[in-house]
Design an enzyme around this catalytic site. Structure first.
Site, PDB file in Angstrom:
ATOM      1  CB  CYS A 110       0.790   2.743   3.721  1.00 47.39           C
ATOM      2  SG  CYS A 110       1.896   1.389   4.228  1.00 47.39           S
ATOM      3  CG  HIS A 257       0.463   3.022  -0.401  1.00 47.69           C
ATOM      4  ND1 HIS A 257       1.953   3.574  -0.108  1.00 47.69           N
ATOM      5  CD2 HIS A 257       0.261   1.649   0.124  1.00 47.69           C
ATOM      6  CE1 HIS A 257       2.467   2.678   0.712  1.00 47.69           C
ATOM      7  NE2 HIS A 257       1.794   1.454   0.765  1.00 47.69           N
ATOM      8  CG  ASN A 287       4.994  -0.650   0.551  1.00 46.15           C
ATOM      9  OD1 ASN A 287       4.936   0.554   1.135  1.00 46.15           O
ATOM     10  ND2 ASN A 287       4.048  -1.395   0.935  1.00 46.15           N
TER      11      ASN A 287
END
Ligand code: UT7
Length: 334
Positions: A110, A257, A287
């Site tokens: 990520c 994030h 996500n």
């Protein structure tokens, strides 16, 4: 002098999957997912490939920047879910858009998009007058076990890109890593080499079994990653402001994030920044790992959110366990 963002682009996959859609294939509910994550729906690849989305988002970013593919000096793709193990997503992208520059991928999960910015920063230090295309793209839907409700419900697919040019936009960037191969991981297939020798000297048979294949899915210890996420996000934001020589309160927008809204809410409760400074799209994107930040940036930028001189803080974390943060002044004329 480092880089400024001179163009942004993003492309969402065609399929919308709501929480109710997931509740039809696993033991979960819209109520649980919304209250535990803030996610209402996510986009999932349909007929298109992740490479298709990467090409489209890159072309949008190049058009926005007024840069031709042949003018690019470097392409960096942050991804852990490319269509090929080799060649890299970067190489395939280079050919598809007609660029002629070097291209490669990086694997930092990520946080990969910000890791790629750090590499770009070094490149600008060496070759000042460059144009670099940085992509964050992920097809996490290929990696998750759709029977595993503890992991599958938070993820989605997506792609975003930025074109970087010489400039004073980047004020500070910092990468971290706390090596951990149990909290969040996916293995390669074990292989099926029939002539590999076992330890006792016997020739091993085919080693791939259905169980071994299942072992290649993404595994996540949700609570452990959650705790890492909250602590690294708060620490990284404080540190990056200090590194940039400013107070955290000087930040106009935080682009965190998009892993779980509750993680962001924790940061909001612990840091001295008003909740409206935190931008988000997790409710309808889920996500999307390395794609989350470039997609968020492009969406808000195209809505006209940023003014010249705004200070943007970026923070990300994920498998590795990696984390990263950056501070950038928005200096593109709109
Ligand atoms: O971007 C990469 C980094 N990843 C992250 O940042 C993810 C961080 N972690 C999280 O976001 C959260 O840990 C999750 C959303 C994944 C899970 O939330 P949680 O509050 O940590 O839930 P949990 O795993 O502790 O499970 C609590 C309960 C359990 O039931 P029991 O044992 O208390 O009866 C689970 O079985 O909730 C159950 N559960 C579910 N129930 C309905 C877990 N997942 C689900 C589900 N639907 N999807």
């Amino acid at each position: 002098m480092s880089f400024s963002i001179i163009g942004t682009g993003s492309k969402a996959p065609s399929q919308v999957k709501t929480n109710d859609d997931l509740a039809r294939i696993m033991d979960t509910s819209d109520e649980w997912i919304r209250s535990k994550t803030g996610i209402r729906e996510r986009r999932i690849l349909g007929e298109e490939t992740i490479t298709d989305l990467v090409v489209e988002s890159s072309l949008l970013a190049l058009e926005d920047a007024g840069v031709q593919p042949k003018e690019l000096d470097l392409i960096i793709c942050a991804t852990v879910t490319p269509d090929y193990i080799t060649p890299s997503m970067g190489c395939v992208l280079q050919r598809r858009i007609g660029a002629v520059c070097p291209a490669f991928d990086i694997s930092a999960a990520c946080a990969g998009f910000l890791y790629a910015w750090d590499i770009a920063d070094g490149y600008f230090a060496r070759k000042l007058d460059s144009k670099i295309l940085v992509v964050g793209a992920e097809a996490v839907s290929k990696l998750v076990d759709w029977r595993d409700r503890t992991t599958a419900v938070i993820f989605g697919d997506g792609a975003g890109a930025v074109v970087l040019g010489r400039g004073n936009g980047l004020k500070a960037i910092r990468l971290n890593n706390r090596g951990d191969e149990t909290a969040l991981f996916a293995r390669y297939q074990k292989g099926n080499c029939p002539i590999r020798r076992s330890q006792n000297g016997e020739t091993a048979g085919h080693t791939t079994t259905p169980e071994a294949d299942a072992d290649t899915f993404l595994h996540m210890e949700g609570q452990k990653v959650f705790q890492f996420a909250v602590s690294s996000m708060c620490r990284d934001l404080k540190n990056i402001a200090k590194q940039a020589g400013m107070e955290l309160e000087d930040v106009d927008y935080v682009l965190p994030h998009q892993a779980n809204q509750r993680i962001i809410d924790y940061a909001i409760s612990r840091l001295p920044l008003a909740p409206e400074k935190y931008l988000g799209n997790i409710a309808y994107r889920g996500n999307t790992s390395a794609a989350a930040i470039p997609v968020l940036l492009d969406e808000f930028r195209r809505k006209g959110q940023f003014r010249k001189g705004d200070i943007l803080a970026f923070t990300s974390f994920g498998a590795g366990l990696t984390s990263a943060a950056a501070i950038l002044e928005w200096d593109k004329e709109e």
